[in-house]
Design an enzyme around this catalytic site. Sequence first.
Site, PDB file in Angstrom:
ATOM      1  N   TYR A  77       0.805  -1.215   0.000  1.00 46.88           N
ATOM      2  CA  TYR A  77       0.000   0.000   0.000  1.00 46.88           C
ATOM      3  C   TYR A  77       0.844   1.274   0.000  1.00 46.88           C
ATOM      4  CZ  TYR A  77      -3.976  -3.025   1.199  1.00 46.88           C
ATOM      5  OH  TYR A  77      -4.943  -3.992   1.196  1.00 46.88           O
ATOM      6  N   LYS A 113       3.679 -15.597   3.095  1.00 50.00           N
ATOM      7  CA  LYS A 113       3.745 -16.340   1.830  1.00 50.00           C
ATOM      8  C   LYS A 113       5.207 -16.566   1.480  1.00 50.00           C
ATOM      9  CE  LYS A 113       1.519 -18.222  -1.654  1.00 50.00           C
ATOM     10  NZ  LYS A 113       0.760 -19.487  -1.448  1.00 50.00           N
ATOM     11  N   ASP A 150      -2.741 -18.554   2.310  1.00 48.76           N
ATOM     12  CA  ASP A 150      -3.849 -19.243   1.659  1.00 48.76           C
ATOM     13  C   ASP A 150      -4.457 -20.310   2.567  1.00 48.76           C
ATOM     14  OD1 ASP A 150      -1.403 -20.485   1.393  1.00 48.76           O
ATOM     15  OD2 ASP A 150      -1.575 -20.903  -0.746  1.00 48.76           O
ATOM     16  N   ASP A 160      -5.332  -6.906   5.850  1.00 51.91           N
ATOM     17  CA  ASP A 160      -6.538  -6.253   5.356  1.00 51.91           C
ATOM     18  C   ASP A 160      -7.576  -7.299   4.969  1.00 51.91           C
ATOM     19  OD1 ASP A 160      -8.329  -4.398   4.416  1.00 51.91           O
ATOM     20  OD2 ASP A 160      -7.050  -3.618   2.829  1.00 51.91           O
ATOM     21  N   ASP A 176     -11.064  -8.888   7.514  1.00 55.93           N
ATOM     22  CA  ASP A 176     -12.448  -8.849   7.041  1.00 55.93           C
ATOM     23  C   ASP A 176     -13.064 -10.244   7.044  1.00 55.93           C
ATOM     24  OD1 ASP A 176     -12.476  -6.145   6.753  1.00 55.93           O
ATOM     25  OD2 ASP A 176     -12.702  -6.128   4.584  1.00 55.93           O
TER      26      ASP A 176
END
Length: 362
Positions: free
Chosen positions: A143, A193, A225, A249, A253
């Site tokens: 970001y 990852k 994942d 992020d 959620d």
Amino acid sequence: MAQKSRIVVLPGDGIGPEVTREARRVLVAVAPKHGLSLDFEEELIGGASIDAHGTPLRDEVTARARESQAVLLGAVGGPKWDAMPIATRPEKGLLRIRKELGLFANLRPATVFPALAAASTLRPEIVGGVDLLVVRELTGGLYFGEPRGRATANGRRNAVNTMVYDEEEVARITRVAFEAARGRRKHVTHVHKANVLDVSQLWVEVVDEIAKEYADVTLAHQLVDSCAMLLVRDPARFDVIVTENLFGDILSDEAAQITGSLGMLPSASLGAGGIGLYEPVHGSAPDIAGRDLANPLAAILSAAMLLEHSFGAHAAAKRINDAVTAVLEAGCRTADLLLPGEKRETLGCRAMGDRVLAELAR
């Protein structure tokens, strides 16, 4: 004499003013009973600030936030401002204040209240007892990394974002997660990852190094994942999850959805300067704004986090959390908390705030 503490309130857009009003009422009711004297200063952010001042966040508001002990935020954004250039949209005000206050750690708890277990899209036996905390790095990664941007080369459009972290950024967010775990069930899951990303390999190395400082806390590493899969298959296995900005992020959620309603999810953004920013995660919900339909409980629970993290008022925070639990156990519901086909009287935003205040007064 009670401690004087300033809280800057940024109601923002949509339902933000409605839910922050109820959170503020709760803070006013609880603070004197726990030796706190709170001063509130209300300012504009997001679309409301654009409409009034032509910018999503004025320098004066940032300065006042820096001089405060905590910031209570409602929500920003809405379709009214969606056609604006990205660089000037309401969300830029939120990103800027996080940066200006040095807020690098986002804490988002996902707790399934027993009275709401059936409201989750997962089976009650899967979500029962879920109480996890996502600790997300907030100021680095894709970001904010450079280079970034869009261009046209050889007649084709291309775009680039850069994921970059240094070891100190990783170490400081990791310590936040381990400190949080010490006050919980003493288990940290680092999500990464590393089988693909060099950045994740650095994260694994640094997290392992920091873990040696916390012999009383266990550590597990989990690929992002598979973590996404486990969150919906066995969410109760998680205590504290720590991860970088993008993964955090998304996963926060996903964890929020487990609880049954975004209207129940608070958050805290913390930094090294001692100032915290507290906000519900549900967004501005412009379709119900101004209709007294919003669920204020996430904002009220954010106020509890404010008392805990910015003022160390753990007993006051627990009192608020207990009051929310009690009103839910008593059957109080806003519309978003109803099960499909359920016939039950629903409360508006103000009435739900009244119920929490009544419980606090017991």
